[in-house]
Scaffold this active site. Structure first.
Site, PDB file in Angstrom:
ATOM      1  N   LYS A 189       0.893  -1.173   0.000  1.00  0.00           N
ATOM      2  CA  LYS A 189       0.000   0.000   0.000  1.00  0.00           C
ATOM      3  C   LYS A 189       0.925   1.216   0.000  1.00  0.00           C
ATOM      4  O   LYS A 189       1.415   1.655   1.034  1.00  0.00           O
ATOM      5  CB  LYS A 189      -0.883  -0.006   1.250  1.00  0.00           C
ATOM      6  CG  LYS A 189      -2.217   0.743   1.120  1.00  0.00           C
ATOM      7  CD  LYS A 189      -2.119   2.174   0.663  1.00  0.00           C
ATOM      8  CE  LYS A 189      -1.767   3.121   1.795  1.00  0.00           C
ATOM      9  NZ  LYS A 189      -1.530   4.517   1.298  1.00  0.00           N
ATOM     10  N   GLU A 264      10.325   1.959  10.072  1.00  0.00           N
ATOM     11  CA  GLU A 264      11.334   2.941   9.674  1.00  0.00           C
ATOM     12  C   GLU A 264      10.671   4.302   9.786  1.00  0.00           C
ATOM     13  O   GLU A 264       9.864   4.670   8.928  1.00  0.00           O
ATOM     14  CB  GLU A 264      11.784   2.704   8.222  1.00  0.00           C
ATOM     15  CG  GLU A 264      12.380   1.343   7.971  1.00  0.00           C
ATOM     16  CD  GLU A 264      13.809   1.214   8.449  1.00  0.00           C
ATOM     17  OE1 GLU A 264      14.293   2.138   9.142  1.00  0.00           O
ATOM     18  OE2 GLU A 264      14.429   0.186   8.152  1.00  0.00           O
ATOM     19  N   CYS A 298      14.110  10.661   5.345  1.00  0.00           N
ATOM     20  CA  CYS A 298      14.052  10.312   6.769  1.00  0.00           C
ATOM     21  C   CYS A 298      15.429  10.456   7.396  1.00  0.00           C
ATOM     22  O   CYS A 298      15.555  10.846   8.547  1.00  0.00           O
ATOM     23  CB  CYS A 298      13.534   8.905   6.939  1.00  0.00           C
ATOM     24  SG  CYS A 298      14.435   7.737   5.945  1.00  0.00           S
ATOM     25  N   GLU A 395      11.069  16.816  13.578  1.00  0.00           N
ATOM     26  CA  GLU A 395      11.428  16.580  12.186  1.00  0.00           C
ATOM     27  C   GLU A 395      10.674  17.566  11.297  1.00  0.00           C
ATOM     28  O   GLU A 395       9.454  17.616  11.314  1.00  0.00           O
ATOM     29  CB  GLU A 395      11.049  15.146  11.814  1.00  0.00           C
ATOM     30  CG  GLU A 395      11.592  14.746  10.480  1.00  0.00           C
ATOM     31  CD  GLU A 395      11.263  13.305  10.156  1.00  0.00           C
ATOM     32  OE1 GLU A 395      10.126  12.879  10.416  1.00  0.00           O
ATOM     33  OE2 GLU A 395      12.147  12.610   9.624  1.00  0.00           O
TER      34      GLU A 395
HETATM   35  P1  NAD Z   1       2.737   8.879   6.980  1.00  0.00           P
HETATM   36  O1  NAD Z   1       3.071   8.130   8.197  1.00  0.00           O
HETATM   37  O2  NAD Z   1       1.645   9.859   7.040  1.00  0.00           O
HETATM   38  O3  NAD Z   1       2.353   7.895   5.772  1.00  0.00           O
HETATM   39  C1  NAD Z   1       3.152   6.802   5.426  1.00  0.00           C
HETATM   40  C2  NAD Z   1       2.276   5.716   4.858  1.00  0.00           C
HETATM   41  O4  NAD Z   1       1.377   5.268   5.865  1.00  0.00           O
HETATM   42  C3  NAD Z   1       1.413   6.145   3.665  1.00  0.00           C
HETATM   43  O5  NAD Z   1       1.342   5.085   2.733  1.00  0.00           O
HETATM   44  C4  NAD Z   1       0.053   6.353   4.306  1.00  0.00           C
HETATM   45  O6  NAD Z   1      -1.017   6.177   3.401  1.00  0.00           O
HETATM   46  C5  NAD Z   1       0.045   5.262   5.354  1.00  0.00           C
HETATM   47  N1  NAD Z   1      -0.878   5.484   6.467  1.00  0.00           N
HETATM   48  C6  NAD Z   1      -1.323   6.664   6.961  1.00  0.00           C
HETATM   49  N2  NAD Z   1      -2.177   6.448   7.979  1.00  0.00           N
HETATM   50  C7  NAD Z   1      -2.268   5.108   8.147  1.00  0.00           C
HETATM   51  C8  NAD Z   1      -2.965   4.261   9.047  1.00  0.00           C
HETATM   52  N3  NAD Z   1      -3.774   4.753   9.977  1.00  0.00           N
HETATM   53  N4  NAD Z   1      -2.793   2.924   8.934  1.00  0.00           N
HETATM   54  C9  NAD Z   1      -1.977   2.404   7.996  1.00  0.00           C
HETATM   55  N5  NAD Z   1      -1.298   3.151   7.105  1.00  0.00           N
HETATM   56  C10 NAD Z   1      -1.436   4.483   7.178  1.00  0.00           C
HETATM   57  O7  NAD Z   1       4.102   9.518   6.532  1.00  0.00           O
HETATM   58  P2  NAD Z   1       4.339  10.475   5.305  1.00  0.00           P
HETATM   59  O8  NAD Z   1       3.852  11.823   5.638  1.00  0.00           O
HETATM   60  O9  NAD Z   1       3.797   9.842   4.092  1.00  0.00           O
HETATM   61  O10 NAD Z   1       5.950  10.439   5.209  1.00  0.00           O
HETATM   62  C11 NAD Z   1       6.732  11.291   5.954  1.00  0.00           C
HETATM   63  C12 NAD Z   1       7.287  10.587   7.174  1.00  0.00           C
HETATM   64  O11 NAD Z   1       7.896   9.341   6.826  1.00  0.00           O
HETATM   65  C13 NAD Z   1       8.373  11.385   7.837  1.00  0.00           C
HETATM   66  O12 NAD Z   1       8.161  11.418   9.220  1.00  0.00           O
HETATM   67  C14 NAD Z   1       9.653  10.617   7.515  1.00  0.00           C
HETATM   68  O13 NAD Z   1      10.677  10.775   8.413  1.00  0.00           O
HETATM   69  C15 NAD Z   1       9.182   9.242   7.419  1.00  0.00           C
HETATM   70  N6  NAD Z   1      10.066   8.435   6.566  1.00  0.00           N
HETATM   71  C16 NAD Z   1      10.886   7.528   7.153  1.00  0.00           C
HETATM   72  C17 NAD Z   1      11.758   6.767   6.382  1.00  0.00           C
HETATM   73  C18 NAD Z   1      12.678   5.762   7.015  1.00  0.00           C
HETATM   74  O14 NAD Z   1      13.215   4.932   6.331  1.00  0.00           O
HETATM   75  N7  NAD Z   1      12.924   5.814   8.316  1.00  0.00           N
HETATM   76  C19 NAD Z   1      11.757   6.914   4.998  1.00  0.00           C
HETATM   77  C20 NAD Z   1      10.913   7.832   4.438  1.00  0.00           C
HETATM   78  C21 NAD Z   1      10.050   8.584   5.244  1.00  0.00           C
END
Ligand code: NAD
Length: 493
Positions: A189, A264, A298, A395
């Protein structure tokens, strides 16, 4: 050379406003979506495509297809066979590099060179894990007389993968390649903000020979399709990359069925610059580590900790780097592009405006292009920033760098470890003993000495400590996360 638009999305239908529209990829067939989510191009703000808005029923169908794959052809494919399919896919990705790079660049706004590098990384993930698939060996344990004990590694079953929007292509490779190499069947997803490349990659996976149901993609909103997937009783594992807040929800959902998760999450990764460092090399690295992907990484180096005695000459070099940054739309292939959408743009600008209102010294800022309609934010450096300031603790996920100052090594370590996060760190010093000490004392998943890798290569285990998450992706370590051991005890006396 940018391919013509109709050629970019060969696996999409054309729908409202003649924009590409994708369904879900389930059991090697496209399933029409009942409802859609609109996607905008970050560089222009204009509509780009329509994605299927997946429901719990779509997730159910994908999980069922994955189970059928495990009970069928995919489950019978031996390790070498899986490896061949992964490597065939890697070759196909490279053959389509230019087209996929433009899909990724339009969808995320990143410079085209960065997008090309991301597509090559996808190929590298599938090549690396494809080559590893038949090299996961078990153990033989000396036990009692007349016993033979073998420990074998087995796949977990149906694995769920939830990815963010900042690197849709790289995340596809990073999370799916090890799971498929180990013989799991996967349901992805991807993020609703940007994931067109995942659907085009999914279509290529069919051509590479993945049997029906080995790899399924359901698009849609996190709280709908994402939540339904994490709570599904048919999954055996969740890999989640995203925000700490959603990471908690995912871990809670995993607890319902007692399944393992790899999280992650974000970071506030520091680079430490000591007086004996190569200041030019450090300044170049620090600038790149926070502006790559417009800071939406990230493992972005979002803090730099500078020894007081070299503060002025280092900041002079850093400010010159920031002033020279080129910002532009993907085709201009500048140093950085826009952020992903208007919400993220506002969020980053709020951090900058609040810091200015609070009187933090502005050390450097590059101007953004006017009149594009895109979601640009100016790369900005503040410093010195107190250790309880939001720019140090939270962040930003944008090109905003916080500078901190230290007087000695102990203080540098305390500042480096002084946030809730612990993902990546960089240390700049020529003193070999200090390099060793700091590598041990800094609490984070990766430490780079006189370099900074923002996660580094495919070979390098990567993941967080503390609020940055747990579990490891990349490297051979990832294979352990997506498999389990079985101990077979044989008495032959
Ligand atoms: P997010 O957590 O909002 O979304 C990430 C994913 O989770 C998306 O696919 C989203 O649709 C899904 N999601 C959202 N709500 C959900 C729920 N209730 N249940 C299941 N899935 C759900 O994050 P974002 O805004 O898309 O990305 C930014 C964040 O991701 C930043 O905090 C960044 O640091 C982090 N990030 C971490 C890494 C890593 O490897 N550590 C890599 C990239 C991004």
């Amino acid at each position: 050379m940018q391919p013509a638009d109709p050629d970019l999305y060969p696996h999409a239908r054309r729908w409202r406003d003649a924009l590409p529209q994708y369904g879900h990829l389930i059991g090697n067939a496209w399933h029409e979506a009942g409802d859609v989510v609109g996607v905008a191009a970050p560089a222009s703000g204009r509509p780009l495509a329509w994605l299927g808005r997946g429901t719990a029923a779509d997730v159910d169908a994908a999980v069922a297809a994955a189970h059928a794959a495990l009970a069928g052809e995919w489950g019978r494919t031996d390790a070498a066979g899986r490896g061949r399919i992964l490597q065939a896919f890697a070759r196909l990705v490279l053959a389509h590099e230019e087209r996929l790079a433009w899909v990724e660049a339009h969808d995320t706004g990143k410079p085209i060179s960065q997008a090309r590098a991301d597509i090559r990384a996808v190929a590298r993930y599938f090549q690396f894990y494809g080559e590893a698939a038949d090299k996961v060996h078990g153990e033989v344990i000396p036990y009692l007389n007349d016993y033979s004990v073998a420990v074998v590694r087995e796949p977990l079953g149906v694995t769920a993968h939830i990815t963010p929007w900042n690197y849709p292509a790289q995340m596809f490779g990073r999370t799916l390649a090890p799971a498929l190499a180990m013989g799991n069947a996967a349901v992805l997803k991807p993020a609703e903000e940007a994931c067109l490349v995942c659907l085009e990659l999914g279509a290529l996976a069919l051509q590479a020979g993945f049997p029906a149901g080995a790899l399924n993609i359901v698009t849609g909103l996190g709280e709908e399709a994402g939540a339904a997937l994490t709570r599904h009783p048919g999954i055996a594992f969740i890999s989640f990359t995203g925000s700490p807040e959603v990471g908690r929800l995912v871990q809670e959902a995993a607890a319902i069925h007692h399944i393992p998760v790899v999280l992650e999450l974000g970071g506030k990764s520091p680079q430490l610059v000591f007086p004996d460092a190569d200041l030019d090399a450090a300044a170049a690295s620090v600038c790149g580590a926070i502006t790559q992907n417009a800071g939406q990484t990230c493992s972005a180096g979002s803090r730099v900790l500078v020894a007081r005695s070299i503060y002025a000459p280092f900041i002079e070099r850093l400010a010159a780097r920031f002033a020279a940054l080129r910002i532009g739309v993907p085709g201009e292939d500048a140093d950085l592009g826009p952020v992903i959408n208007a919400t993220q743009q506002r969020r980053v600008l709020d951090f900058i405006e609040n810091a200015q209102r609070g009187g933090l010294p502005l050390l450097a800022q590059a101007p953004v292009p006017a009149g594009t309609g895109g979601f640009f934010v100016p790369p900005t450096v503040f410093g010195p920033v107190p250790s309880d300031d939001p720019l140090v603790c939270r962040e930003v996920f944008g090109p905003v760098l916080a500078v901190q100052v230290f007087d000695d090594e102990d203080e540098a370590v305390a500042l480096a470890n002084g946030t809730e996060f612990g993902l990546v760190a960089g240390v700049w010093t020529r003193d070999g003993a200090r390099q060793q000490r700091l590598a041990r004392r800094i609490v984070s998943g990766q430490v780079f000495i006189n370099c900074y890798g923002a996660g580094g290569g495919v070979e390098l285990p990567f993941g967080g400590t503390k609020r940055s998450g747990h579990g490891r992706e990349k490297g051979l370590a990832a294979l352990d996360e997506v498999s389990t051991t079985k101990t077979v005890v044989h008495y032959y006396g």
